[in-house]
Design an enzyme around this catalytic site. Structure first.
Site, PDB file in Angstrom:
ATOM      1  N   GLY A 184       0.804  -1.006  -0.048  1.00  0.00           N
ATOM      2  CA  GLY A 184       0.009  -0.002  -0.143  1.00  0.00           C
ATOM      3  C   GLY A 184       0.917   1.282   0.060  1.00  0.00           C
ATOM      4  O   GLY A 184       1.977   1.403   0.032  1.00  0.00           O
ATOM      5  N   GLN A 186       1.196   3.433   1.994  1.00  0.00           N
ATOM      6  CA  GLN A 186       1.948   3.879   3.279  1.00  0.00           C
ATOM      7  C   GLN A 186       2.563   2.328   3.995  1.00  0.00           C
ATOM      8  O   GLN A 186       2.696   2.064   5.210  1.00  0.00           O
ATOM      9  CB  GLN A 186       1.161   4.582   4.524  1.00  0.00           C
ATOM     10  CG  GLN A 186       0.856   5.811   4.157  1.00  0.00           C
ATOM     11  CD  GLN A 186       2.082   6.551   4.337  1.00  0.00           C
ATOM     12  OE1 GLN A 186       2.919   6.037   5.302  1.00  0.00           O
ATOM     13  NE2 GLN A 186       2.319   7.620   3.532  1.00  0.00           N
ATOM     14  N   SER A 187       2.956   1.363   3.163  1.00  0.00           N
ATOM     15  CA  SER A 187       3.506   0.165   3.374  1.00  0.00           C
ATOM     16  C   SER A 187       4.814   0.376   4.219  1.00  0.00           C
ATOM     17  O   SER A 187       5.880   0.993   4.010  1.00  0.00           O
ATOM     18  CB  SER A 187       3.941  -0.471   2.323  1.00  0.00           C
ATOM     19  OG  SER A 187       4.450  -1.638   2.546  1.00  0.00           O
ATOM     20  N   ASN A 188       4.815  -0.263   5.472  1.00  0.00           N
ATOM     21  CA  ASN A 188       5.648  -0.368   6.245  1.00  0.00           C
ATOM     22  C   ASN A 188       6.822  -1.313   5.836  1.00  0.00           C
ATOM     23  O   ASN A 188       7.968  -0.962   6.053  1.00  0.00           O
ATOM     24  CB  ASN A 188       5.215  -0.973   7.858  1.00  0.00           C
ATOM     25  CG  ASN A 188       4.273   0.228   8.469  1.00  0.00           C
ATOM     26  OD1 ASN A 188       4.664   1.040   8.679  1.00  0.00           O
ATOM     27  ND2 ASN A 188       3.152  -0.605   8.694  1.00  0.00           N
ATOM     28  N   CYS A 190       7.527  -1.941   2.536  1.00  0.00           N
ATOM     29  CA  CYS A 190       8.161  -1.336   1.529  1.00  0.00           C
ATOM     30  C   CYS A 190       9.120  -0.297   1.958  1.00  0.00           C
ATOM     31  O   CYS A 190      10.379  -0.199   1.519  1.00  0.00           O
ATOM     32  CB  CYS A 190       7.209  -0.501   0.447  1.00  0.00           C
ATOM     33  SG  CYS A 190       6.072  -1.680  -0.461  1.00  0.00           S
TER      34      CYS A 190
END
Length: 459
Positions: A184, A186-188, A190
């Site tokens: 997403g 706001q992917s943690n 990534c």
């Protein structure tokens, strides 16, 4: 200090008696190289031979101390041996950040030996703390503790670090020059992948899912995006509709093919780092837990479940180690059947089948529906729970994972008090603090109401 004193004494000996000058000069040169390596390891040639002692190995039959031997080491790729396995996660001295380590799986995982990874990078700060916790709303007859995997690092923090230690070891060993992953906006995961890759000198490419209205514009610098872009991540946006229609695996394959056509050697990491290799990170975390909970008699462990790898590794580790805890995975997306099926595939890839373990996934973990209004969509009551927890305990949960998981846990304890009566519960905080910034507009009215900012009248 000891090495410095040895250098000083050697110099004095050489000056006092010329007979020792030849031997002493060789010793001094080695000492000075060692001192330089301590002060700035990157100024020492990677091919330089430095005498160093082989660390004490603690094995099942006692202690052995191999003699001092010359080791030709490449500082950025040196493989550091871990100690022979014990019930604790003891290693051969403190971990050296960014160093490649031999990986010795726990003894209780012998049945998985054919599938066990050989190496991992030291990326996280482990063991993470575990302490007693008194969040508001907890029933009086429930004793709660919290495992702080949110403190596994700073910009590289949260549960993803444990998976990336194994995944990036494979990426480097296979000669890849960049990594690609997906999540997403706001992917943690990534963000953590981008930081870890940069630590190891690899470029990162992130496929980020966002709304149709925002997909063609710059994604901005909020929360995880700021950190990922600060370390040079290449951002590739797709719409939620494109993600659903095409699927994450196909999108990774498409970008991988594009990068290969440009002469790159990409290494693909799935959503959340949740494949069988990454799941070893939380099987290993159980070995860390064994020591921390030895005197507590934890009955239940609760964690957020988004891509399945953390829960799968933890479930398998708890079963094989015989720690005796019941695992509750709070699913923040999809549904329980999806997670049971997906985790079964992950476990099979780790060598854990019904034949080797004697139990299926449903027997190892209980999956609970906790997504609320949907993945990454925060309801008012979830944010209020997070606010109350932060104000009462100082622990800040994240809105996408741990906040939803803990809110669902409290609701269940209210609705099914007998199920939790007298239990000793460990809550795993999986990180995600940077995602809070994306919820500022929802949080601001709540915080302004209870914590009004006032102008100070200076005398």
């Amino acid at each position: 200090m000891a090495l410095t004193r040895a250098v000083t004494n050697a110099k004095a000996l050489a000056n006092a008696d010329r007979r020792y000058s030849s031997v002493t000069s060789k010793f001094l040169s080695r000492c000075m190289l060692a001192l330089r390596a301590c002060a700035d390891p990157f100024k020492v040639s990677p091919s330089t031979t430095i005498f160093r002692p082989v660390r004490v190995i603690r094995g099942g039959s006692g202690l052995t101390t191999p003699a001092q031997t010359p080791v030709k080491t490449k500082l950025t790729q040196q493989v550091r041996p871990m100690a022979a396995d014990s019930s604790s996660a003891q290693q051969a001295g403190p971990r050296q950040m960014l160093q490649l380590e031999d990986y010795n799986f726990p003894r209780w995982a012998n049945a998985l030996s054919a599938h066990a990874p050989k190496h991992r990078y030291a990326l996280g700060i482990f063991p993470t703390p575990l302490h007693r916790w008194h969040p508001p709303g907890l029933p009086d007859n429930v004793e709660m503790y919290i495992k702080r995997d949110d403190l596994s690092g700073m910009q590289l923090s949260g549960n993803k670090v444990r998976k990336l230690e194994f995944l990036l070891a494979e990426a480097v060993s296979q000669g890849h020059d960049c990594v690609i992953t997906i999540g997403g906006i706001q992917s943690n995961h990534c963000r953590a992948t981008a930081v870890a890759a940069r630590y190891l000198g690899l470029d990162s490419h992130l496929i980020l899912r966002t709304s149709r209205e925002l997909a063609d514009s710059d994604p901005g610098l909020t929360g995880n995006l700021l950190l990922a872009r600060m370390v040079g991540a290449h951002i590739h946006t797709v719409t939620k509709e494109e993600y659903t229609r095409t699927g994450s695996e196909a999108l990774l394959q498409q970008l991988s093919a594009q990068l290969r056509s440009q002469g790159k050697k990409p290494y693909s990491i799935p959503v959340g780092g949740s494949n069988s290799l990454g799941s070893w990170g939380y099987l290993e975390a159980v070995r860390e837990l064994e020591t921390q909970v030895a005197d507590i008699s934890i009955t239940d462990i609760v964690l957020a479940c988004g891509s399945g790898g953390t829960a799968a590794g933890m479930a398998l580790g708890l079963h094989l180690s015989g720690l005796g805890c019941k695992l509750h995975a709070m699913g923040v997306c999809d549904d329980p059947d999806y997670f049971y099926n997906y985790m079964s595939g992950l476990l099979e890839g780790m060598g854990a089948t019904l034949e080797t373990t004697g139990i299926d996934t449903r027997g190892m973990v209980r999956v609970v529906q906790a997504k609320g209004a949907g993945y990454a969509i925060s309801r008012q009551q979830e944010l209020e729970t997070m606010q109350h927890v932060a104000q009462a305990t100082g622990v800040i949960l994240d809105p996408v994972y741990s906040g939803k998981a803990f809110h669902t846990l409290l609701e269940e304890m209210k609705q099914q008090p007998d199920q939790w009566n007298g239990r000793k519960v460990l809550f795993l905080h999986t990180g995600g603090l940077f995602g809070m910034y994306d919820k500022a507009s929802q949080l601001q009215p709540m915080l302004q109401k209870e914590n009004k900012a006032e102008r100070m009248h200076v005398l």
